[in-house]
Write a protein that holds these residues in place. Sequence first.
Motif, PDB file in Angstrom:
ATOM      1  N   ARG A 270       0.849  -1.191   0.000  1.00 43.88           N
ATOM      2  CA  ARG A 270       0.000   0.000   0.000  1.00 43.88           C
ATOM      3  C   ARG A 270       0.884   1.240   0.000  1.00 43.88           C
ATOM      4  NH1 ARG A 270      -2.829   1.252   3.971  1.00 43.88           N
ATOM      5  NH2 ARG A 270      -1.875   0.018   5.638  1.00 43.88           N
TER       6      ARG A 270
ATOM      7  N   ARG B 251      -4.072  15.469  -3.356  1.00 43.57           N
ATOM      8  CA  ARG B 251      -4.836  14.654  -2.403  1.00 43.57           C
ATOM      9  C   ARG B 251      -5.931  13.855  -3.114  1.00 43.57           C
ATOM     10  NH1 ARG B 251      -5.458  14.687   3.058  1.00 43.57           N
ATOM     11  NH2 ARG B 251      -4.169  16.584   3.251  1.00 43.57           N
ATOM     12  N   VAL B 252      -6.631  14.512  -4.027  1.00 36.88           N
ATOM     13  CA  VAL B 252      -7.692  13.823  -4.771  1.00 36.88           C
ATOM     14  C   VAL B 252      -7.102  12.658  -5.577  1.00 36.88           C
ATOM     15  CG1 VAL B 252      -9.338  14.055  -6.668  1.00 36.88           C
ATOM     16  CG2 VAL B 252      -9.211  15.825  -4.909  1.00 36.88           C
TER      17      VAL B 252
ATOM     18  N   ALA C 249      -4.227  11.069  -5.075  1.00 35.42           N
ATOM     19  CA  ALA C 249      -3.689  10.040  -4.186  1.00 35.42           C
ATOM     20  C   ALA C 249      -4.810   9.141  -3.647  1.00 35.42           C
ATOM     21  CB  ALA C 249      -2.925  10.687  -3.034  1.00 35.42           C
ATOM     22  N   GLU C 250      -5.865   9.761  -3.184  1.00 32.11           N
ATOM     23  CA  GLU C 250      -6.965   8.975  -2.616  1.00 32.11           C
ATOM     24  C   GLU C 250      -7.665   8.166  -3.696  1.00 32.11           C
ATOM     25  OE1 GLU C 250      -9.252  11.917  -0.570  1.00 32.11           O
ATOM     26  OE2 GLU C 250      -7.872  11.987   1.158  1.00 32.11           O
ATOM     27  N   ASP C 251      -7.732   8.694  -4.911  1.00 35.59           N
ATOM     28  CA  ASP C 251      -8.335   7.950  -6.015  1.00 35.59           C
ATOM     29  C   ASP C 251      -7.535   6.686  -6.322  1.00 35.59           C
ATOM     30  OD1 ASP C 251     -10.281   7.874  -8.372  1.00 35.59           O
ATOM     31  OD2 ASP C 251      -8.341   7.839  -9.425  1.00 35.59           O
TER      32      ASP C 251
ATOM     33  N   GLY D 202      -5.960   4.997  -4.084  1.00 33.35           N
ATOM     34  CA  GLY D 202      -5.950   4.134  -2.910  1.00 33.35           C
ATOM     35  C   GLY D 202      -4.854   4.446  -1.915  1.00 33.35           C
TER      36      GLY D 202
ATOM     37  N   ARG E 273      -3.132   6.642   1.183  1.00 25.12           N
ATOM     38  CA  ARG E 273      -3.537   7.450   2.328  1.00 25.12           C
ATOM     39  C   ARG E 273      -2.651   8.692   2.384  1.00 25.12           C
ATOM     40  NH1 ARG E 273      -2.583   7.196   8.135  1.00 25.12           N
ATOM     41  NH2 ARG E 273      -1.206   5.416   7.833  1.00 25.12           N
ATOM     42  N   CYS E 274      -3.237   9.826   2.682  1.00 20.87           N
ATOM     43  CA  CYS E 274      -2.491  11.077   2.798  1.00 20.87           C
ATOM     44  C   CYS E 274      -2.282  11.414   4.267  1.00 20.87           C
ATOM     45  CB  CYS E 274      -3.238  12.212   2.114  1.00 20.87           C
ATOM     46  SG  CYS E 274      -3.335  12.053   0.314  1.00 20.87           S
TER      47      CYS E 274
END
Length: 230
Positions: free
Chosen positions: A188, A201-202, A204-206, A208, A210-211
């Motif tokens: 991960r 951030r968008v 990165a989260e898309d 998978g 974690r920020c």
Amino acid sequence: MRLVICRCAVDYEGRLDAHLPEADRLVMVKADGSVSIHADDRAYKPLNWMTPPCTLHEEQPVAEEKDAGVRAVWTVSNPKGEKLTVRLFRIYSDTSHDLGEDPGLVKDGVEAHLQELLAEQIEILGEGYTLVRREYPTAIGPVDILSRDAAGTTVAVEIKRRGGIDGVEQLTRYVELLNRDELLAPVRGVFAAQEIRPQARVLAEDRGFRCVTLDYGQMRGADSTELRLF
């Protein structure tokens, strides 16, 4: 490095033709052979340049050029057939300096120190996290931190001072490569930075990831109450 402050005119022949009329400029000749022409503005960006590999020849001006006041002619060429011709009318200063071998860019220490501090305080990522290694080597460069979470899952951590989309792309490449290793997969990703831009951030989260926002001052103990009188 050779620095020549002079009055010159410059002509470029190559992918397109360009002409700089006679004016006072700085001509910079570096040890790698590159030549760049600078005005007294535009920050660091040269008006024209030739990157290595290239060859510089200094020649005497022909009669017509002498009549126009040209004192010397520099011709810079490369294997691509590009040519930069610098006609010097007057030389105000011509100095050379041996700068020696450059150690390369040394960052202000924040990113490197963030990595060091996070490795020492790996629990910032979550309870049960353990450090595997800092600067974990891969075929495309070292991963800032390789760790494992409480469940034993491998976690690759990319650390930035200011986290942008480029950092997310970098983490993506690392995670994809590490997931090919059966001893590490599944892997991960965590994108950690002092400041993470909204677009990063968008993305990165898309994907998978974690920020995690890092508080550098707190991590280095700047906010510690130890040794304070009040």
